[in-house]
Structures are given as structure tokens and as C-alpha cells.
Design an enzyme around this catalytic site. Structure first.
Site, mmCIF file in Angstrom:
data_model
loop_
_atom_site.group_PDB
_atom_site.id
_atom_site.type_symbol
_atom_site.label_atom_id
_atom_site.label_comp_id
_atom_site.label_asym_id
_atom_site.label_seq_id
_atom_site.Cartn_x
_atom_site.Cartn_y
_atom_site.Cartn_z
ATOM 1 N N LYS A 144 0.893 -1.112 0.095
ATOM 2 C CA LYS A 144 -0.132 0.083 0.172
ATOM 3 C C LYS A 144 1.128 1.180 -0.196
ATOM 4 O O LYS A 144 2.048 1.239 0.389
ATOM 5 C CB LYS A 144 -0.885 -0.017 1.179
ATOM 6 N N GLY B 158 -20.533 6.476 2.828
ATOM 7 C CA GLY B 158 -19.321 6.778 1.902
ATOM 8 C C GLY B 158 -19.923 6.665 0.539
ATOM 9 O O GLY B 158 -20.602 5.969 -0.065
ATOM 10 N N TYR B 159 -19.479 7.875 -0.358
ATOM 11 C CA TYR B 159 -20.160 8.006 -1.445
ATOM 12 C C TYR B 159 -19.149 8.401 -2.475
ATOM 13 O O TYR B 159 -19.162 9.161 -3.519
ATOM 14 C CB TYR B 159 -21.326 9.198 -1.559
ATOM 15 N N GLY B 160 -18.017 7.679 -2.428
ATOM 16 C CA GLY B 160 -16.946 8.046 -3.255
ATOM 17 C C GLY B 160 -16.842 6.666 -4.401
ATOM 18 O O GLY B 160 -18.013 6.437 -4.511
ATOM 19 N N ASN B 161 -15.956 6.220 -5.016
ATOM 20 C CA ASN B 161 -15.894 5.149 -5.832
ATOM 21 C C ASN B 161 -16.971 3.906 -5.382
ATOM 22 O O ASN B 161 -17.674 3.559 -6.244
ATOM 23 C CB ASN B 161 -14.393 4.736 -6.354
ATOM 24 N N ALA B 162 -16.257 3.362 -4.420
ATOM 25 C CA ALA B 162 -17.053 1.934 -3.990
ATOM 26 C C ALA B 162 -18.465 2.521 -3.807
ATOM 27 O O ALA B 162 -19.275 1.523 -4.060
ATOM 28 C CB ALA B 162 -16.326 1.504 -2.773
ATOM 29 N N GLY B 163 -18.817 3.393 -2.813
ATOM 30 C CA GLY B 163 -20.178 3.680 -2.322
ATOM 31 C C GLY B 163 -21.144 4.024 -3.596
ATOM 32 O O GLY B 163 -22.245 3.291 -3.591
HETATM 33 N N1 GLU Z 1 -7.272 -0.115 -3.655
HETATM 34 C C1 GLU Z 1 -7.837 -1.107 -3.818
HETATM 35 C C2 GLU Z 1 -8.012 -1.970 -2.760
HETATM 36 O O1 GLU Z 1 -7.966 -1.582 -1.596
HETATM 37 C C3 GLU Z 1 -7.416 -1.822 -5.087
HETATM 38 C C4 GLU Z 1 -6.079 -2.167 -5.197
HETATM 39 C C5 GLU Z 1 -5.355 -2.816 -6.436
HETATM 40 O O2 GLU Z 1 -6.151 -2.944 -7.441
HETATM 41 O O3 GLU Z 1 -4.339 -2.995 -6.593
HETATM 42 O O4 GLU Z 1 -8.310 -3.114 -2.848
#
Ligand code: GLU
Length: 420
Positions: free
Chosen positions: A106, A218-223
Site C-alpha cells: 500500500k 461513503g459516496y466515493g468510488n465504492a459507495g
Molecule cells: N485500492 C484497492 C483495494 O484496497 C485496489 C488495489 C489494487 O487494485 O491493487 O483493494
């Protein structure tokens, strides 16, 4: 968030609980408690006003026994080394639970991208790669989007890296725009993978999702994609959503088209309540306590903690965020009988399609959307089933079961390499 433990202590605590259930030996346990490699960099960036600002950046390569490390990069004002360590550990377990040949990593930069101009953001993105480019790459460590980073940022980073190595290197990063080697289906992959888990959980619990109510924090990409997909795939009713400014509650259901258009125009969902009928403003805390069938935390770590876990009324929690629930909250939820689909299983769809993207980059031949969805479904369904089986065999909560499945795979790879 309460100061129960910092996220990395939480990740280590969760590992310890699983290590006990699976009888993991002391040496591999100790080895897996820590990252294998860490980078801490300073990134000087020329600002638009001519001054130079120095940003702090991190990259943690947690474990690469199963393959090159993989994981997103956050541009986040409250980033710390320990948050990045925790997220890198969770990436390791995530790649292992969906059985893709990658380790976990990360990255993070302490910054608020909302306060940067586009060209400052570009210089910061390129600066991050100039600082770390020699330590990442398709065979080493592959970044991707996460909190406040996006395909454009991936494009700048890929371009900077390609200049450093002297050739086009699309496979060094994923979540790229499609014209630069991005994969079909990467955009909604995190939410879609979570939907496949919800479908399997609903089968196991005998819940009819077409009649279910859902709240999304949460209303970003995932939400946002979760809002769209839960309606589209199951016909469930999303009654509440929130973002960093607050939330809205509408018992009759919130239309994805109107709420996401409002978020796009106004930068928040909160003011949607002012114009819409039968819709009221609520706080994020009130959203978590709503009487809904499914609660989807889709923002940041540590939002469900010892002080609010008792208030949760949802029957299922589908964790699209990384690390939304603290260990103390977990204990309370277990007592209450809440069924949790744990983060690194529930949100593994993003990295799974990232892996598909890398595979497509490696052989320069691209898949259509149906193939991506079909392969994602296969990966998520078999991961869910593996976790479900272990949970039943050992009589453990799903989070521990997911750890047991993932840690066993990583520990086996470490052993086969002769490390521990
Ligand atoms: N950021 C995303 C996660 O937390 C995807 C990570 C990726 O695609 O390498 O799973």
C-alpha cells in the site's frame, strides 16, 4: 473514531486471533506480523504560486511470497505510516483470499488533493514515482487507485515510470484509463465484487435481496457504484447514503441517477435532502444505526467501533471499505448475531480486476466486459465459499475464517520458499 488501537495494531490483533484458530507456528506468525519492506520519502513539488512544498510519502511492501506486491495508493491528509502498514497487510490477505498470484502493498501521500490544482496534482503524482520508481514495477510492486486517487493519476504515474525505464510499461500500475491499457470493468469492480459476496451471503442466510433495504456510508468510488449495482442487480432499496459532510435518509428509496448527479454538481449528497420530498438530513452516526437489512460501510477505517456497534440494527454488514470495524466492535457484532462480510473478502473485486488488467497488459490482448464480469464472479464466489466453509468448520466469525484461508496460503508460500 475511538482510540481503541491504531489500524496496524488492529491488523496484528486480527492476525493473532486467526493464528490461534489455525495453530500457526510462532515463527511464521512473527514473520507475518510485520512488513518485509518499507519506504518513506519526501516529495518536493513546485506549486502554482512559484513556491515549493515538500510532501511526505509512504510505500509499504508487506509480503511478496505469493508474487509481486500489489495495492492502492491514497492521497489522504490524515495518512500515517501505521495506516499504510495496516492497509498493506490487508492487501496481502486480500490477494491470497481471492487466490491471485500477488503479494500485498500500500502507498500513501499526506496531502489534501481537494486543495491542489490539477497541475500541482500532476507534479505530485510524477514526484511520487520519481522517488519510488526504482522500487516498483510489473515484477516488483504494482500500485493502483484508492482513496482520493483516480485513473488520471495512474496515467501520469505510468507515463513518468515509462520515461524512467525508457519504454512503455503499462503493467507497472493498474486502474489506468482504458485508452492507456486499463481493463473494462475496473471502475465498478470493488463494488461489483462486494455484490457477488452479498448474493452468496443472502443465499446462505435465506434473505430476499429484492425486498431488502440498504444504507451506504461513503459516496466515493465504492459507495456510488454500490448504490447503482445493488439497485440494478438485486432491486434492493437504498434508503440512506452519506459522505464526509453528512447523510440523507429517504424511506421510499433514493434513486442512483438523481443522487449521483447531485453529488457530481454539489460535491456532497447532503443538500439533496433539501429539495427531495420525504427525504431528510442525517448524520453519519445515525446512518450506521438505521433499521436496514444491509449496511455497507464504503469509506474509511475505524468507523464501526466500541461506542456505536451496539446501535447497529442491520442484519448484514458488507464491508466495502478497508478496516471499517475495530476488534472490539467485532465482538459486539458477534454477540448481536450480525453477519459480517469482512473487508478483504468483500472488497477484493478491485484488486481482482487489477490483476486481470495486468494479465491483459502482459499479453497485449484485451477482454470484453462480459468476460471480466464472468471471471470476477468466479473468483469472488469461490473465495466466499472457501471462507464460508471454514467459518462453518471451525465455528468462527467470517473475519477469522477469511484470515484462516488467506494466512494459510501466504504461510505455505513462505514455507515453500524456505523462509520460515
Ligand atoms: N485500492 C484497492 C483495494 O484496497 C485496489 C488495489 C489494487 O487494485 O491493487 O483493494
Amino acid at each position: 473514531m475511538t482510540p481503541e488501537m491504531n489500524p496496524f495494531e488492529i491488523a496484528q490483533r486480527q492476525l493473532a486471533l486467526a493464528a490461534e484458530v489455525m495453530g500457526l507456528d510462532a515463527t511464521p506468525h512473527e514473520f507475518l506480523r510485520w512488513p518485509m519492506r518499507e519506504f518513506h520519502v519526501r516529495i518536493p513539488v513546485r506549486m502554482d504560486d512559484g513556491t515549493t512544498r515538500v510532501f511526505e510519502g509512504f510505500r509499504v511492501q508487506y509480503n511478496d511470497a505469493r508474487g509481486p506486491t500489489k495495492g492502492g495508493l491514497r492521497f489522504y491528509p490524515l495518512e500515517t505510516f501505521d495506516t499504510v502498514r495496516a492497509l498493506a497487510a490487508w492487501m496481502t490477505w486480500k490477494c491470497a483470499v481471492v487466490d491471485i498470484p500477488l503479494g500485498g502493498a500500500k502507498g500513501g501521500v499526506v496531502c489534501n488533493p481537494k486543495e491542489l490544482s490539477l497541475s500541482e496534482l500532476e507534479r505530485l503524482s510524477r514526484g511520487y514515482i520519481r522517488a519510488l520508481g526504482h522500487y516498483v514495477g510489473p515484477e516488483i510492486d504494482i500500485p493502483a487507485p484508492d482513496v482520493y486517487t483516480n485513473p488520471q493519476i495512474m496515467a501520469w504515474m505510468m507515463d513518468e515510470y515509462s520515461k524512467m525505464v525508457g519504454h512503455n510499461a503499462p503493467g507497472m500500475i493498474t486502474g489506468k484509463p482504458i485508452p492507456l491499457g486499463g481493463s473494462q470493468g475496473r471502475g465498478d469492480a470493488t463494488a461489483r465484487g462486494g455484490m457477488y459476496c452479498m448474493r452468496e451471503a443472502a443465499r446462505a442466510l435465506d434473505i430476499d435481496l429484492s425486498q431488502a433495504t440498504v444504507a451506504i456510508q461513503g459516496y466515493g468510488n465504492a459507495g456510488q457504484y454500490a448504490h447503482e449495482l445493488v439497485s440494478e442487480l438485486f432491486g434492493s432499496r437504498v434508503v440512506a447514503v452519506s459522505d464526509s459532510k453528512g447523510g440523507i435518509y429517504c424511506p421510499d428509496g433514493l434513486s442512483f441517477e438523481s443522487v449521483s448527479a447531485h453529488k457530481q454538481d454539489e460535491g456532497t449528497v447532503l443538500t439533496y435532502a433539501d429539495a427531495a420530498q420525504a427525504c431528510q438530513r442525517i448524520t453519519s452516526a445515525e446512518l450506521l444505526a438505521l433499521d436496514v437489512d444491509v449496511l455497507i460501510p464504503a469509506a474509511l477505517e475505524g468507523v464501526i467501533h466500541a461506542e456505536n456497534a451496539h446501535d447497529i440494527q442491520a442484519r448484514v454488514i458488507a464491508e466495502l471499505a478497508n478496516g471499517p470495524t475495530t476488534p472490539q466492535a467485532d465482538e459486539i457484532l458477534i454477540e448481536k448475531g450480525v453477519y459480517v462480510i469482512p473487508d478483504f473478502l468483500c472488497n477484493a473485486g478491485g484488486v481482482t480486476v487489477s490483476y486481470f488488467e495486468q494479465v491483459q497488459n502482459a499479453y497485449g490482448f484485451y477482454w470484453d466486459i462480459d468476460l471480466v464480469h464472468q471471471r470476477l464472479d468466479q473468483k469472488m464466489t469461490s473465495a466466499f465459499q472457501a471462507v464460508h466453509r471454514v467459518a462453518q468448520q471451525h465455528g468462527t466469525p467470517n473475519r477469522i475464517a477469511a484470515y484462516v484461508v488467506a494466512v494459510a496460503r501466504v504461510a505455505e508460500a513462505c514455507k515453500l520458499r524456505g523462509w520460515v
